[in-house]
Write a protein that holds these residues in place. Sequence first.
Motif, PDB file in Angstrom:
ATOM      1  N   SER A  65       0.791  -1.332  -0.092  1.00 50.32           N
ATOM      2  CA  SER A  65      -0.036   0.170  -0.014  1.00 50.32           C
ATOM      3  C   SER A  65       0.711   0.944  -0.166  1.00 50.32           C
ATOM      4  O   SER A  65       0.868   1.986  -0.348  1.00 50.32           O
ATOM      5  N   SER A 109      -4.768   1.622   2.633  1.00 51.05           N
ATOM      6  CA  SER A 109      -4.736  -0.467   3.365  1.00 51.05           C
ATOM      7  C   SER A 109      -4.977  -0.519   2.795  1.00 51.05           C
ATOM      8  O   SER A 109      -6.495  -0.136   2.489  1.00 51.05           O
ATOM      9  N   GLN A 110      -5.414  -2.144   1.776  1.00 59.70           N
ATOM     10  CA  GLN A 110      -5.720  -3.225   1.464  1.00 59.70           C
ATOM     11  C   GLN A 110      -6.629  -3.488   2.561  1.00 59.70           C
ATOM     12  O   GLN A 110      -8.449  -3.112   2.564  1.00 59.70           O
ATOM     13  N   SER A 111      -7.145  -4.245   3.581  1.00 56.71           N
ATOM     14  CA  SER A 111      -7.233  -4.216   4.247  1.00 56.71           C
ATOM     15  C   SER A 111      -8.532  -3.773   5.463  1.00 56.71           C
ATOM     16  O   SER A 111      -9.607  -4.374   5.821  1.00 56.71           O
ATOM     17  N   THR A 114      -4.657  -2.569   9.261  1.00 58.43           N
ATOM     18  CA  THR A 114      -3.226  -2.673   9.618  1.00 58.43           C
ATOM     19  C   THR A 114      -2.774  -2.136  10.931  1.00 58.43           C
ATOM     20  O   THR A 114      -2.735  -0.943  11.195  1.00 58.43           O
ATOM     21  N   SER A 162       0.272  -8.630  -1.696  1.00 54.77           N
ATOM     22  CA  SER A 162      -1.191  -7.998  -2.976  1.00 54.77           C
ATOM     23  C   SER A 162      -0.588  -7.929  -4.300  1.00 54.77           C
ATOM     24  O   SER A 162       0.675  -7.321  -4.467  1.00 54.77           O
ATOM     25  N   LYS A 246       7.233  -8.184  -4.119  1.00 53.29           N
ATOM     26  CA  LYS A 246       6.707  -9.784  -4.292  1.00 53.29           C
ATOM     27  C   LYS A 246       7.349 -10.702  -4.936  1.00 53.29           C
ATOM     28  O   LYS A 246       7.338 -11.861  -3.833  1.00 53.29           O
ATOM     29  N   GLU A 249       8.892 -11.996  -0.979  1.00 56.75           N
ATOM     30  CA  GLU A 249       7.868 -12.142   0.144  1.00 56.75           C
ATOM     31  C   GLU A 249       6.773 -13.601  -0.511  1.00 56.75           C
ATOM     32  O   GLU A 249       6.595 -15.000   0.078  1.00 56.75           O
TER      33      GLU A 249
HETATM   34  O1  M6R Z   1      -3.500  -4.426   4.533  1.00 56.62           O
HETATM   35  P1  M6R Z   1      -2.999  -3.412   4.049  1.00 56.62           P
HETATM   36  O2  M6R Z   1      -2.416  -2.578   2.978  1.00 56.62           O
HETATM   37  O3  M6R Z   1      -2.819  -1.902   4.839  1.00 56.62           O
HETATM   38  O4  M6R Z   1      -1.768  -4.557   4.195  1.00 56.62           O
HETATM   39  C1  M6R Z   1      -0.091  -3.341   4.193  1.00 56.62           C
HETATM   40  C2  M6R Z   1       1.364  -4.833   4.144  1.00 56.62           C
HETATM   41  O5  M6R Z   1       1.052  -5.252   4.673  1.00 56.62           O
HETATM   42  C3  M6R Z   1       1.148  -5.778   2.406  1.00 56.62           C
HETATM   43  O6  M6R Z   1       1.035  -4.971   1.926  1.00 56.62           O
HETATM   44  C4  M6R Z   1       2.234  -6.282   2.500  1.00 56.62           C
HETATM   45  O7  M6R Z   1       3.356  -6.157   2.465  1.00 56.62           O
HETATM   46  C5  M6R Z   1       1.828  -7.367   1.795  1.00 56.62           C
HETATM   47  N1  M6R Z   1       2.097  -8.557   2.208  1.00 56.62           N
HETATM   48  C6  M6R Z   1       1.965  -7.401  -0.012  1.00 56.62           C
HETATM   49  O8  M6R Z   1       2.242  -7.663  -0.341  1.00 56.62           O
END
Ligand code: M6R
Length: 371
Positions: A65, A109-111, A114, A162, A246, A249
């Motif tokens: 993110s 933030s995707q989720s 965080t 992600s 990417k 991880e």
């Molecule tokens: O849900 P979020 O976007 O807040 O998460 C942030 C990071 O934990 C997340 O992007 C992490 O770096 C991923 N596993 C990357 O692929």
Amino acid sequence: NKGGYEHYMQKEIHEQPESLTTTMRGRLIQGGSCKAKTVLLGGLKDHMKTIRRSRRIVFVGCGTSYNAALASRPILEELSGVPVTMEIASDLVDRQGPIYREDTAVFVSQSGETADTLLALEYALENGALCVGITNTVGSAIARKTHCGVHINAGAEIGVASTKAYTSQIVVMAILALAVGGDTISNQARREAIVDGLYDLPSKVREVLKLDNEMKDLAKQLIAEQSLLVFGRGYNYATALEGALKVKEVSLMHSEGMLAGEMKHGPLALVDENLPIIVIATHDACFSKQQSVIQQLHARRGRLIVLCSEGDAASVCPGESCRVIEVPQVEDCLQPVVNIVPLQLLAYHLTVLRGHNVDQPRNLAKSVTTQ
Ligand code: M6R
Ligand code: UD1
């Protein structure tokens, strides 16, 4: 439901033409009585004046993110004229860095859950900044606690790595840049080119996904390597960081993304005929600088893999020595969306070939809810 794919990560990479279309739905406006090409972010329209008048825009995020925000920074600065600074959420909290009432803080933030990003949000709220969320999850903590925001609408992302959320985040932030920038005569042509580029983006991503077999072949060549460097600059500094993230991880191969402008200030010492180096050199204002980076790496017998625009292979590659990946050229600020796709595919295939868990890499969680 993996929709016929073997892994969620693979499915999510391949569904990006569709997820990007959903992200943009209802947000690009073309035609009508004034024929103007414009954008609409329903969640921000009541706050646009405040955002435009803010002294500074601060992007806050972690991991992918953060990288998406970094990819969007140049176009937001260009169109808005507002200084944009970057904060990794945990570092902002560690430093208790300055955040003011006149700031707009944008939490990506995707989720939406965080822990580090949430703590940074609470800190920015205490300091009186306007807090904007950019998240994929309706009803998440970040969506609820920010003053306003934008849902990226990429659909549920299951793979820990992600992928589709990254490209949708960049698209939303490009639309944000258009919205904050507003219509002026001087930037009209640029704005229209970006809106047209957004309309075309899903089909360009569909095209670049055809590199799947080529990236599998590259993965076979790299399968036993210890390390992989990725050099980028300008709009694609973020692509270098995100491509390397990417790879490390999921495939568990050491990989670092680096700013090409920093090459001579240290990393160049690592270059020899064994270490594979990906150089991102698609056609934009930094192209000639990247050409000279490639020449310097070549002069030190670097093992180069060059990602360039279609038709540029001959002008980026000195002799037969390097491997070239050609991608369709799009508007510079959208190029990171196209460029990350082959690197996502490379990370995916490296992981499968090396026999690691694609969707649940060891030690990692999809949503990092602890500090
Ligand atoms: O849900 P979020 O976007 O807040 O998460 C942030 C990071 O934990 C997340 O992007 C992490 O770096 C991923 N596993 C990357 O692929
Ligand atoms: C909204 C509807 C969408 C509908 C569209 C039609 C929701 C979730 N979205 O989309 O279903 O098709 O209108 O006009 O019902 N927000 C935050 N923080 C965040 C993200 C969002 O505060 O991190 C707020 C926004 O400021 C907004 C609301 O949540 O008030 C919905 O945001 P978003 O879904 O992006 O708005 P629209 O695109 O207008």
